[in-house]
Scaffold this active site. Structure first.
Site, PDB file in Angstrom:
ATOM      1  N   LYS A 282      -7.270   0.606   2.431  1.00  0.00           N
ATOM      2  CA  LYS A 282      -6.457   0.144   2.877  1.00  0.00           C
ATOM      3  C   LYS A 282      -6.404   0.272   4.254  1.00  0.00           C
ATOM      4  O   LYS A 282      -7.039   1.187   4.939  1.00  0.00           O
ATOM      5  CB  LYS A 282      -5.539   1.892   3.080  1.00  0.00           C
ATOM      6  CG  LYS A 282      -4.677   2.191   2.758  1.00  0.00           C
ATOM      7  CD  LYS A 282      -3.785   3.762   1.927  1.00  0.00           C
ATOM      8  CE  LYS A 282      -2.358   3.193   2.206  1.00  0.00           C
ATOM      9  NZ  LYS A 282      -2.009   4.878   1.083  1.00  0.00           N
ATOM     10  N   GLU A 367       5.172  15.273  -8.828  1.00  0.00           N
ATOM     11  CA  GLU A 367       6.880  16.984  -8.950  1.00  0.00           C
ATOM     12  C   GLU A 367       7.135  17.298 -10.060  1.00  0.00           C
ATOM     13  O   GLU A 367       6.995  18.356  -9.403  1.00  0.00           O
ATOM     14  CB  GLU A 367       8.074  15.332  -8.185  1.00  0.00           C
ATOM     15  CG  GLU A 367       7.667  14.847  -7.199  1.00  0.00           C
ATOM     16  CD  GLU A 367       6.889  13.737  -7.159  1.00  0.00           C
ATOM     17  OE1 GLU A 367       6.698  12.939  -7.926  1.00  0.00           O
ATOM     18  OE2 GLU A 367       6.710  12.761  -5.914  1.00  0.00           O
ATOM     19  N   ARG A 395      12.773  13.520  -9.662  1.00  0.00           N
ATOM     20  CA  ARG A 395      12.159  13.558 -10.832  1.00  0.00           C
ATOM     21  C   ARG A 395      11.773  14.497 -11.769  1.00  0.00           C
ATOM     22  O   ARG A 395      11.371  14.765 -12.876  1.00  0.00           O
ATOM     23  CB  ARG A 395      10.457  13.232 -10.401  1.00  0.00           C
ATOM     24  CG  ARG A 395      10.378  11.699 -10.174  1.00  0.00           C
ATOM     25  CD  ARG A 395       9.809  10.690 -11.355  1.00  0.00           C
ATOM     26  NE  ARG A 395      10.062   9.327 -10.385  1.00  0.00           N
ATOM     27  CZ  ARG A 395       9.427   8.968 -10.580  1.00  0.00           C
ATOM     28  NH1 ARG A 395       7.539   8.945 -10.607  1.00  0.00           N
ATOM     29  NH2 ARG A 395       9.424   7.527 -10.446  1.00  0.00           N
TER      30      ARG A 395
HETATM   31  C1  LIG Z   1       7.702  10.184  -7.278  1.00  0.00           C
HETATM   32  C2  LIG Z   1       7.426  10.016  -5.735  1.00  0.00           C
HETATM   33  N1  LIG Z   1       6.508  10.521  -4.608  1.00  0.00           N
HETATM   34  C3  LIG Z   1       6.144  10.291  -3.435  1.00  0.00           C
HETATM   35  C4  LIG Z   1       6.156   8.660  -3.348  1.00  0.00           C
HETATM   36  C5  LIG Z   1       6.301   8.581  -1.986  1.00  0.00           C
HETATM   37  N2  LIG Z   1       4.533   7.813  -1.561  1.00  0.00           N
HETATM   38  C6  LIG Z   1       4.945   6.542  -1.236  1.00  0.00           C
HETATM   39  S1  LIG Z   1       3.387   5.653  -1.292  1.00  0.00           S
HETATM   40  C7  LIG Z   1       2.140   7.008  -2.114  1.00  0.00           C
HETATM   41  C8  LIG Z   1       1.348   6.741  -1.736  1.00  0.00           C
HETATM   42  C9  LIG Z   1       0.893   5.960  -2.976  1.00  0.00           C
HETATM   43  O1  LIG Z   1      -0.254   5.977  -3.303  1.00  0.00           O
HETATM   44  P1  LIG Z   1      -0.879   4.729  -4.430  1.00  0.00           P
HETATM   45  O2  LIG Z   1      -0.390   4.468  -5.426  1.00  0.00           O
HETATM   46  O3  LIG Z   1      -2.058   4.946  -4.119  1.00  0.00           O
HETATM   47  O4  LIG Z   1      -0.767   3.923  -3.765  1.00  0.00           O
HETATM   48  P2  LIG Z   1      -1.746   2.610  -1.417  1.00  0.00           P
HETATM   49  O5  LIG Z   1      -0.220   3.545  -0.897  1.00  0.00           O
HETATM   50  O6  LIG Z   1      -2.685   4.042  -1.485  1.00  0.00           O
HETATM   51  O7  LIG Z   1      -1.717   1.064  -1.994  1.00  0.00           O
HETATM   52  C10 LIG Z   1       3.738   8.314  -1.898  1.00  0.00           C
HETATM   53  C11 LIG Z   1       2.375  10.014  -2.198  1.00  0.00           C
HETATM   54  C12 LIG Z   1       7.601   8.198  -3.741  1.00  0.00           C
HETATM   55  N3  LIG Z   1       7.087   7.113  -3.277  1.00  0.00           N
HETATM   56  N4  LIG Z   1       7.372   7.982  -5.330  1.00  0.00           N
END
Ligand SMILES: Cc1ncc(C[n+]2csc(CCOP(=O)(O)OP(=O)(O)O)c2C)c(N)n1
Length: 622
Positions: A282, A367, A395
């Site tokens: 990342k 969630e 959710r």
């Molecule tokens: C249902 C939901 N909960 C929380 C989020 C907030 N959120 C956006 S990206 C993220 C992290 C995602 O991690 P990952 O899938 O590993 O992707 P990365 O950013 O590491 O590439 C979160 C918690 C969201 N978009 N949707």
């Protein structure tokens, strides 16, 4: 813009490039991303991590015929740049500009609208099943992060897809991070796959994998040899994905374009569900983002040289008011526990997690689980506080009804990012929570007029007994009416100004707008009553009947949908009452609200102070 990138207007331009040029293109894209996002703000670190993966995907597959379904979609900037949108990239997340997430109405290359996590495998499986029914042959690819794959819906989809014979590819983009460090058993499993030498049984893995691939057939051995020659590559078993029915292949170096292209070419025609595990970093290529990826997950405009935000607010955000107060109350009340679904920083819980690590639970992106987990804690005598963004709580609707409210359990919902959030757009505007929470029996909903009232409401909610939600907006807390500080009483509003003929009732974040409108009306000789609703549910009927007897006009103002909102509640309470005043509600219409600045959007969608003032005048003077 770099020379190679200049020539890329669609994936077909990309396919004309030599492999060596692809590496240069990756560098140009990184430079372009950093420069642009430093001006517009946005999701930087995740995009820097998928530059090579996105190039390889568009090089190998034929979009838009083949479908790439991005999970969350915050990492789809490179995809946007390669699919004809680079020249508008400076408008990213701005009003009428490019959306920060995939949006089919913006481009045919965006296969599915998204913004919330964990949906990609379900959507891709649906597309794959439709393809089979239509007897067409497009490839369907879901790209999901190691954080998002732990979301319940993603696991439901894997369970479903793994036992179907449908051709689809799931790419697990494993960067070891959610927004913060990823947590949970799956994350541990991935880390074991990456690091435990006992898992690296290359030869057995290669044989196992290709033995299971019907379309490749014979001569498997030759192919395996070629495969091993062309790619420095380990094929290792993943008990989890294998048992779930996927052909698991991993782990690929997500920053090696050659390797990615080779492996994608090879597995493109493999039948059945396949999971390719890709390891990425990342923030790759920008030191500050590599070192502190959580800070560069979502950024406001910053100085590229220092990595520091251009504007650092001196004011305290609502999330900080909430987090600080909770830390303070939890000192004496040892039953308080705090829950986050992978959003500790965003919701202001970081200090709590440091002060009370045993009473802090990051349950990963989940969630639904978070709410029922809170119910379990509550029924056992703890006081769970679930801090969550308004739209992500959507959710967990049935969990709120079935597991919390039905049993009248004391769970505190700290509903952050309630109301418009601005540049994240449609998927993130927190305009639904009043409507979706109001209709649930036993639920109490509060909304503070400023940061200090938020503190009092958190204290009130902790000492309450039953399901209770406190909704508050994104960003700097209002300071308005800080001298008006009457004690909070259950179901009671707060009168800010007395007056006559006209009454304005506002909810939380609309305090400043309501005050401005009252000031403008006063300049015109009116003397409106101003009420802070405080409790959206139960609404203060006594106050309402009192002002109804004195006023000809009641106006409600809320940072949420009109439909099912506070205004609807007021109308419902007054319905059937003889001689009721005229009630008019200001809120958002029945539509999704795009991205833009909060002020621009409030103006465009009927909550600008000038519009409210004009509308009130036109009604009163009619
Ligand atoms: C249902 C939901 N909960 C929380 C989020 C907030 N959120 C956006 S990206 C993220 C992290 C995602 O991690 P990952 O899938 O590993 O992707 P990365 O950013 O590491 O590439 C979160 C918690 C969201 N978009 N949707």
């Amino acid at each position: 813009m770099g020379d190679i990138l200049k020539g890329i207007d669609s994936p077909s331009d990309l396919k004309k490039l030599h492999r060596d040029e692809l590496k240069k293109l990756a560098n140009e894209i990184r430079y372009f991303l950093i420069r642009n996002v430093s001006k517009t703000g946005g999701h930087l670190a995740s995009n820097l991590g998928v530059v090579e993966l996105t190039i390889a995907l568009h090089y190998v597959f034929n979009t838009p015929k083949d479908k790439i379904v991005w999970d969350v979609g915050h990492q789809a900037y490179v995809h946007k740049i390669l699919t004809g949108r680079k020249d508008r990239f400076n408008t990213l997340r701005q009003y009428k500009g490019l959306c920060g997430f995939p949006k089919p109405s913006e481009s045919v290359y965006d296969a599915f609208a998204v913004g919330h996590s964990s949906t990609s495998v379900s959507a891709a499986l649906g597309m794959a099943k439709a393809r089979d029914l239509n007897h067409t042959d497009e490839n369907i690819i879901a790209v999901i992060g190691d954080g998002s794959i732990s979301g319940g819906i993603a696991l439901e989809a894997i369970n479903n897809a793994g036992r179907s014979a449908t051709n689809m590819l799931v790419i697990l983009n494993d960067n070891e991070m959610s927004i913060s460090k990823n947590v949970g058993a799956l994350s541990k499993h991935f880390s074991k796959l990456r690091t435990d030498p006992s898992y690296l049984s290359v030869k057995a893995g290669v044989h196992r994998f290709f033995d299971n691939i019907p379309v490749l057939g014979k001569p498997v051995e030759k192919l395996v040899e070629r495969f091993k020659d062309t790619i420095k590559y380990f094929i290792i078993p993943s008990a989890f994905f294998d048992e779930m029915g996927f052909k698991y292949i991993g782990i690929s170096d997500g920053h090696n374009i050659d390797e990615l292209i080779d492996v994608l070419e090879k597995i493109k025609n493999v039948s059945g569900p396949v999971l390719l595990h890709v390891h990425t970093k990342k923030g790759k290529g920008y030191k500050f983002a590599e070192d502190r990826p959580w800070e560069f997950h979502g950024v406001s405009p910053f100085n590229v040289k220092t990595g520091k935000p251009l504007k650092k607010s001196e004011k305290i955000s609502y999330s900080d008011f909430f987090g600080n107060k909770l830390v303070e109350i939890a000192k004496s009340n040892k039953d308080i526990v705090a829950i986050t679904a992978a959003m500790a920083d965003g919701t202001g819980l970081t200090e709590f997690s440091r002060s009370y690590p045993k009473r802090f639970f990051d349950v990963a992106i989940s969630e639904q689980h978070a709410v029922t987990f809170a119910a379990g804690l509550a029924i056992s005598g703890k006081v769970p506080v679930f801090a969550v963004y308004s739209t992500f709580l959507q959710r967990a609707y049935d969990q709120i009804i079935h597991d919390v409210c039905l049993q009248k359990l004391h769970v505190v919902f700290a509903v952050d990012r309630a109301g418009l959030v601005g540049s994240d757009g449609e998927t993130h505007q927190g305009v639904f929570d009043i409507s979706y929470l109001s209709g649930i029996p036993n639920m109490t909903i509060m909304s503070p007029k400023n940061g200090y009232e938020l503190e009092n409401m958190i204290e009130f909610a902790i000492n309450f007994n039953g399901p209770i939600a406190v909704r508050y907006p994104r960003g700097e807390a209002l300071e308005i009416f800080s001298d008006v500080d009457t004690p909070i009483e259950y179901g009671k509003s707060e009168k800010i100004f007395d007056g006559e003929e006209i009454a304005l009732i506002f909810e939380g974040n609309m305090a400043k707008t309501a005050f401005d409108v009252v000031s403008m009306l006063r300049n015109d000789g009116y003397n409106p009553i101003l009420i802070n609703a405080r409790f959206i549910k139960p609404f203060d009927k006594e106050m309402l009947f009192d002002i109804s007897s004195k006023c000809k006009y009641i106006f409600t103002i809320e940072d949420g949908l009109k439909h099912g909102g506070m205004g609807s509640t007021v109308m419902e309470i007054l319905s059937g009452n003889k001689n009721s005043p005229l009630v008019y509600s200001f809120g958002y219409d029945d539509c999704f609200i795009e991205h833009g600045s909060i002020l621009e959007l409030q103006k465009a969608y009927g909550l600008g102070k000038d519009y409210i003032y004009e509308k009130i005048k036109s009604i009163v003077e009619e």
